[in-house]
Design a protein around this motif. Structure first.
Motif, mmCIF file in Angstrom:
data_model
loop_
_atom_site.group_PDB
_atom_site.id
_atom_site.type_symbol
_atom_site.label_atom_id
_atom_site.label_comp_id
_atom_site.label_asym_id
_atom_site.label_seq_id
_atom_site.Cartn_x
_atom_site.Cartn_y
_atom_site.Cartn_z
ATOM 1 N N GLU A 32 0.681 -1.063 -0.183
ATOM 2 C CA GLU A 32 0.065 -0.046 0.086
ATOM 3 C C GLU A 32 0.886 1.427 -0.135
ATOM 4 O O GLU A 32 0.366 2.100 -0.602
ATOM 5 N N ASP A 33 1.960 1.210 0.842
ATOM 6 C CA ASP A 33 3.024 2.306 0.741
ATOM 7 C C ASP A 33 3.204 2.521 -0.468
ATOM 8 O O ASP A 33 3.712 3.676 -1.335
ATOM 9 N N ARG A 34 3.674 1.499 -1.213
ATOM 10 C CA ARG A 34 4.287 1.575 -2.688
ATOM 11 C C ARG A 34 3.330 2.359 -3.738
ATOM 12 O O ARG A 34 3.590 2.960 -4.565
ATOM 13 N N ARG A 35 2.174 1.666 -3.498
ATOM 14 C CA ARG A 35 0.925 2.301 -4.455
ATOM 15 C C ARG A 35 0.831 3.937 -3.853
ATOM 16 O O ARG A 35 0.693 4.549 -4.921
ATOM 17 N N ARG A 36 0.770 4.185 -2.993
ATOM 18 C CA ARG A 36 0.925 5.802 -2.613
ATOM 19 C C ARG A 36 1.946 6.485 -3.198
ATOM 20 O O ARG A 36 1.714 7.382 -3.923
ATOM 21 N N ILE A 37 3.033 5.810 -2.856
ATOM 22 C CA ILE A 37 4.192 6.545 -3.813
ATOM 23 C C ILE A 37 4.395 6.592 -5.193
ATOM 24 O O ILE A 37 4.318 7.809 -5.678
ATOM 25 N N ALA A 38 3.550 5.682 -5.932
ATOM 26 C CA ALA A 38 3.519 5.671 -7.278
ATOM 27 C C ALA A 38 2.307 6.727 -7.616
ATOM 28 O O ALA A 38 2.694 7.311 -8.690
ATOM 29 N N ALA A 39 1.146 6.803 -6.975
ATOM 30 C CA ALA A 39 0.303 7.580 -7.155
ATOM 31 C C ALA A 39 0.879 9.245 -6.845
ATOM 32 O O ALA A 39 0.472 10.143 -7.828
ATOM 33 N N TRP A 40 1.557 9.439 -5.869
ATOM 34 C CA TRP A 40 1.956 10.786 -5.636
ATOM 35 C C TRP A 40 3.257 11.252 -6.553
ATOM 36 O O TRP A 40 3.301 12.325 -6.989
ATOM 37 N N LEU A 41 3.961 10.280 -7.142
ATOM 38 C CA LEU A 41 4.985 10.564 -8.091
ATOM 39 C C LEU A 41 4.370 10.824 -9.502
ATOM 40 O O LEU A 41 4.769 11.939 -10.085
ATOM 41 N N ALA A 42 3.369 10.167 -9.848
ATOM 42 C CA ALA A 42 2.439 10.606 -11.119
ATOM 43 C C ALA A 42 1.760 12.001 -10.710
ATOM 44 O O ALA A 42 1.706 12.687 -11.716
ATOM 45 N N GLU A 43 1.450 12.671 -9.419
ATOM 46 C CA GLU A 43 1.013 13.773 -9.348
ATOM 47 C C GLU A 43 1.914 14.967 -9.275
ATOM 48 O O GLU A 43 1.588 16.000 -9.196
ATOM 49 N N GLY A 44 3.183 14.352 -9.415
ATOM 50 C CA GLY A 44 4.318 15.439 -9.432
ATOM 51 C C GLY A 44 5.061 15.663 -8.274
ATOM 52 O O GLY A 44 5.702 16.784 -7.947
ATOM 53 N N LEU A 45 4.653 14.970 -7.139
ATOM 54 C CA LEU A 45 5.027 15.620 -5.617
ATOM 55 C C LEU A 45 6.604 14.893 -5.542
ATOM 56 O O LEU A 45 7.040 14.118 -5.957
ATOM 57 N N GLY A 46 7.327 15.848 -4.833
ATOM 58 C CA GLY A 46 9.004 15.397 -4.650
ATOM 59 C C GLY A 46 8.940 14.484 -3.490
ATOM 60 O O GLY A 46 8.038 13.993 -2.712
ATOM 61 N N TYR A 47 10.220 13.771 -3.541
ATOM 62 C CA TYR A 47 10.449 12.915 -2.310
ATOM 63 C C TYR A 47 10.134 13.426 -0.939
ATOM 64 O O TYR A 47 9.689 12.471 -0.055
ATOM 65 N N ALA A 48 10.437 14.487 -0.717
ATOM 66 C CA ALA A 48 10.413 15.033 0.730
ATOM 67 C C ALA A 48 9.039 15.279 1.076
ATOM 68 O O ALA A 48 8.796 14.642 2.084
ATOM 69 N N GLU A 49 8.082 15.439 0.089
ATOM 70 C CA GLU A 49 6.679 15.581 0.400
ATOM 71 C C GLU A 49 6.119 14.115 0.659
ATOM 72 O O GLU A 49 5.174 14.163 1.587
ATOM 73 N N ILE A 50 6.637 13.328 -0.301
ATOM 74 C CA ILE A 50 5.943 12.084 -0.164
ATOM 75 C C ILE A 50 6.442 11.453 1.429
ATOM 76 O O ILE A 50 5.785 10.729 1.868
ATOM 77 N N GLY A 51 7.813 11.690 1.490
ATOM 78 C CA GLY A 51 8.338 11.242 2.975
ATOM 79 C C GLY A 51 7.628 11.888 4.153
ATOM 80 O O GLY A 51 7.211 11.199 5.000
ATOM 81 N N ARG A 52 7.271 12.986 3.901
ATOM 82 C CA ARG A 52 6.488 13.560 4.974
ATOM 83 C C ARG A 52 4.957 12.957 5.127
ATOM 84 O O ARG A 52 4.451 12.819 6.313
#
Length: 302
Positions: free
Chosen positions: A4-24
């Motif tokens: 589920e974490d990996r699905r969220r990462i993929a979705a947020w990367l697709a939205e253009g979020l940076g690593y710092a925001e995804i980590g937060r």
């Protein structure tokens, strides 16, 4: 990291979020996210299902780690980790950063001598920087104290018995400041404006909340002195300096000061009037701007 974490990462990367925001959002260090994408991505793209398979293959190739053993009488390590994560999620929902929540609950469930930063890094499997930032946040809230480690140069972080009292007092002080600021806002915007009406209601609520939380009470003598000062200011019908007030009442200045402080601490004593400072150690009384609604004041002037 879960699927589920990996699905969220993929979705947020697709939205253009940076690593710092995804980590937060996940409550994980930025380095963890960047490493996950670099190691488990495919040809520059990050796909959750592919990342999960790659991670699974890599994990099967490792020697299984020996589960942490619990000391006699202790809860199993996996039970403790589950509780920490569940409690941290609950605290994060109230607005506390997720990583700070995890550090707090980890300390909350630690032994009496607390934990070092290295202990927290190891238990939570996060970076030292994440722990340091979270500790700073908790110290600012006065929930954590530092103590020297008897066995070395490191510091230990402890949630002591006074933590809840300090947090309570900090909240009480903040509520009082908000009430004071709101009353000042009423004076600036006026009682017949929408902003003034909102600020008046806000000021009354936070003043009541501060009073209830502080649990402070005035002695009968203090109330009597406060009422005497109010009567003097009403009778004078003009601003009075502290010296003039004390002389007129034949009191020492510290007694008059204590009475004025009592009125500030318990504004309800003066209701429907309000004590105002109009100059250096100079005081007067005005009607409370928030006691009547704009409609009521308008009707009285007709």
């Amino acid at each position: 990291m879960t699927h589920e974490d990996r699905r969220r990462i993929a979705a947020w990367l697709a939205e253009g979020l940076g690593y710092a925001e995804i980590g937060r959002r996940l409550g994980r260090p930025t380095s963890t996210i960047s490493r996950e994408v670099a190691r488990n991505g495919a040809s520059g793209d990050y796909v959750a299902d592919h990342a999960q398979r790659v991670s699974g293959h890599r994990a099967r190739g490792r020697k299984p780690a020996r589960p942490a053993e619990s000391a006699p009488g202790e809860q199993p390590a996996e039970v403790v980790r589950g509780f920490v994560d569940q409690f941290a999620t609950l605290l994060a929902a109230t607005g506390l950063p997720r990583m700070t929540s995890r550090v707090f609950v980890c300390l909350l469930t630690a032994d009496a001598d607390g934990l070092t930063a290295a202990d927290l890094v190891r238990r939570l499997e996060v970076s030292p920087a994440s722990v340091s930032k979270s500790i700073g946040h908790l110290e600012a809230m006065e929930l954590v104290v530092r103590r020297p480690d008897p066995g070395g140069r490191r510091e230990r972080y402890v949630i002591d018995d006074d933590a809840w009292l300090r947090a309570w007092q900090a909240d009480t002080g903040a509520h009082s400041k908000i009430a004071t600021a709101a009353r000042r806002g009423v004076e600036i915007f006026g009682t017949d404006t929408t902003a003034g009406t909102r600020l008046g209601a806000m000021g009354r609520f936070f003043a009541w909340l501060s009073e209830q939380m502080s649990g402070s009470t005035l002695t009968e003598a203090a109330v009597y002195d406060a009422l005497t000062v109010l009567a003097a200011l009403v009778h004078a019908d003009r601003p009075l300096t502290l010296g003039t007030l004390a002389t007129a009442l034949d009191w020492p200045e510290d007694r008059a000061t204590a009475a004025l402080d009592a009125i500030r601490r318990k504004p309800a004593i003066a209701d429907p009037l309000a004590l105002r400072t109009v100059g250096p150690r100079t005081y007067t009384l005005t009607t409370r701007p928030d006691r009547l609604s704009p409609a009521q004041r308008k009707a009285l002037h007709q």
